[in-house]
Design an enzyme around this catalytic site. Structure first.
Site, PDB file in Angstrom:
ATOM      1  N   ASP A   1      10.698   9.340  -4.616  1.00 30.22           N
ATOM      2  CA  ASP A   1       9.414   8.559  -4.138  1.00 30.22           C
ATOM      3  C   ASP A   1       9.945   7.141  -3.890  1.00 30.22           C
ATOM      4  O   ASP A   1      10.761   6.670  -4.173  1.00 30.22           O
ATOM      5  CB  ASP A   1       8.605   8.393  -5.544  1.00 30.22           C
ATOM      6  CG  ASP A   1       7.407   7.882  -5.166  1.00 30.22           C
ATOM      7  OD1 ASP A   1       6.441   8.431  -4.319  1.00 30.22           O
ATOM      8  OD2 ASP A   1       6.954   6.745  -5.841  1.00 30.22           O
TER       9      ASP A   1
ATOM     10  N   GLU B   1      11.354  10.489   0.237  1.00 33.55           N
ATOM     11  CA  GLU B   1      10.430  10.051   0.752  1.00 33.55           C
ATOM     12  C   GLU B   1      10.596   8.629   1.489  1.00 33.55           C
ATOM     13  O   GLU B   1      10.474   7.590   0.886  1.00 33.55           O
ATOM     14  CB  GLU B   1       9.048   9.692  -0.096  1.00 33.55           C
ATOM     15  CG  GLU B   1       7.618   9.417   0.503  1.00 33.55           C
ATOM     16  CD  GLU B   1       6.811   8.610  -0.344  1.00 33.55           C
ATOM     17  OE1 GLU B   1       5.647   8.663  -0.228  1.00 33.55           O
ATOM     18  OE2 GLU B   1       7.201   8.344  -1.439  1.00 33.55           O
TER      19      GLU B   1
END
Length: 527
Positions: free
Chosen positions: A202, A266
């Site tokens: 993330d 990401e």
């Protein structure tokens, strides 16, 4: 030598809260995933990506982690996770788990210690604390703004400020502190030892902040744009050089385990070239291609993204990773116009993505053709909405409709955490499973054909010229086998395809009178 499993995999993203609920509390859980493993295997995907299920106060629905080594009781137990993982592996499904290294929850023991400690203490070094500006330090240290809206700084009682690029309950870690790096290597090993196959990282472009914490140039003190040439990506807390040292270290950890363990980032960056830096041979294995996700249904734009992607990843020897949707963006059907035209375009885009070399990521509900749901203000739960940072992401996070005619459509025996609209009755897995022309039937068939073809196709892509409004490409067969040709018609007139033979997969029917490919449709051919 066989390619690693992830290189051409189709990965299915599970937003755990909204996938399947086993205990009736209206929130999806790990046992719910286990109960639907046969469905996932029957969809012909290769891997599952699970959003965070760790201990968390759920201020950002799990992306605020208080304990990285345990399952939150809301979602089950470590034993439930182990059972799910074993069941997935029995069905030849790999499991990727989400890792959140940019920030922790404010409930994390480290941050609790930091708040109890004095300025300049060892406990505060693990996070980004700074003195305020102005004579009495009453102003934030700089003009940085939270992604969720409002200032990115919160003042604590002793006068210092701490950084949170997201919600105030998500304090940013200080990755210049060696203990932070050591802790996350330990977390990686904890889950690798349990048998997970990979990690989705993330905010992979975050972690490090520019030395001195300078203001964002071009923005005013409240985040207002002061310079017309301001770039969204040119911020001193995104894509700093230090992130790459972290991923080189993690790559060494992953390579020390058997089974082709992997990580995908990401990384929201401004150019394909910046994206490619994350997938150099000693760093990440993959990074999401968000340019594909945000591109309109336009032949020139789709060709541009394909060309730019290959130009970027080829020099570093990486394979592309394609994604059309996820839990943070408007669903593809709605992005492409909504209604029937949006659904036709979404199916054509999926078929195009499945034909491209590399891996593809499918967000839960894409196989059902789910559109974005309008959520009433009183039902919204996304901190982006609550902090005034945008329309919020609740509309793409509505629970999956499994069966039945009324809410909760088999998702739960209780009231779902977000309301499910009545018109979901026509889109349930049960309803579509009985319709050979449904979106679900189409995706199942396309993925089954892809699985039978992909190992015999070259990764080399040859773009074909078939007009301004058509995207077409060929992947030659390995060892002289048949080639796969994909054609997608982005225009508003039929496109003749008789020269390519009979299609083997269609996103919609051909024109009845001419056999031409209709607008907003895609097809595969063997050549």
């Amino acid at each position: 030598m066989n390619a690693p499993w992830w290189r051409n995999a189709v990965c299915y993203q599970i937003y755990v809260r909204s996938f399947a609920d086993s205990d009736g509390d209206g929130i999806g859980d790990v046992r719910g995933i286990t109960s639907r493993l046969d469905y996932l295997a029957g969809l012909h995907v290769d891997a599952l990506w699970l959003t965070p299920f760790y201990r968390s106060p759920q201020a950002d629905h799990g992306y605020d982690v208080s304990d990285y080594r345990d399952v939150d009781p809301l979602f089950g137990t470590l034993e439930d996770f182990d059972t799910m993982l074993a069941g997935a592996h029995e069905r030849d499904l790999k499991v990727i788990v989400d890792l959140v290294p940019n920030h922790t929850s404010s409930d994390h023991r480290w941050f609790v210690e930091a708040l109890a400690a004095e300025p300049g203490s060892r406990a505060r070094d693990r996070y980004v604390f700074a003195d305020g500006r102005g004579p009495d330090g009453a102003e934030p240290p700089n003009n940085w703004q939270s992604v969720f809206g409002g200032p990115a700084w919160t003042q604590v009682p002793d006068g210092q400020w701490y950084l949170h690029l997201f919600d105030a309950s998500q304090p940013d870690l200080n990755w210049d502190d060696a203990e932070v790096g050591d802790e996350f290597e330990s977390v990686l090993r904890f889950w690798l030892d349990r048998g997970v196959d990979g990690f989705r990282v993330d905010v992979a472009h975050g972690l490090f902040k520019a030395p001195g914490l300078p203001d964002v140039e071009g923005l005013g003190p409240a985040g207002e744009t002061m310079d017309a040439t301001f770039s969204e990506w040119d911020r001193p807390y995104w894509d700093q050089p230090g992130v790459h040292d972290v991923y080189r270290r993690w790559r060494q950890v992953l390579d020390s385990y058997d089974g082709d363990r992997m990580m995908i980032g990401e990384a929201w960056v401004g150019t394909p070239e910046a994206m490619a830096r994350y997938v150099r041979p000693d760093e990440m294995h993959q990074v999401f291609n968000f340019q594909w996700l945000s591109t309109p249904f336009s032949a020139p734009e789709l060709r541009r993204v394909i060309d730019d992607t290959y130009a970027a990843v080829a020099p570093v020897g990486a394979s592309p990773t394609w994604v059309l949707s996820n839990h943070d963006v408007v669903r593809t059907v709605t992005h492409y116009g909504g209604g029937e035209i949006g659904l036709r375009r979404a199916k054509a885009a999926l078929l195009t993505m499945f034909a491209l070399p590399g891996s593809a990521y499918v967000y839960q509900g894409e196989e059902l053709g789910l559109p974005q749901v309008e959520v009433a203000p009183e039902d919204r739960q996304d901190p982006t909405w609550l902090r005034g940072g945008g329309v919020g992401r609740d509309g793409c996070r509505i629970p999956v409709p499994w069966d039945g005619d009324t809410s909760p459509f088999g998702f739960s025996s209780g009231e779902p955490w977000l309301p499910m609209p009545g018109w979901f009755a026509d889109l349930t897995v049960e309803h579509q499973s009985h319709d050979p022309f449904s979106t679900l039937a189409f995706v199942r068939y396309a993925l089954a054909r892809r699985r039978g073809l992909v190992d015999d196709l070259s990764d080399k892509l040859v773009m074909l010229e078939r007009g301004d409004d058509v995207v077409a490409f060929r992947r030659d067969g390995a060892d002289g086998g048949p080639a796969l040709v994909c054609v997608v018609n982005c225009g508003d007139t039929d496109h003749a395809v008789a020269d390519l033979g009979d299609p083997i997969v269609l996103s919609t029917a051909l024109a009845e009178d001419t056999g031409a490919l209709l607008p907003d449709a895609a097809a595969w051919f063997l050549a």
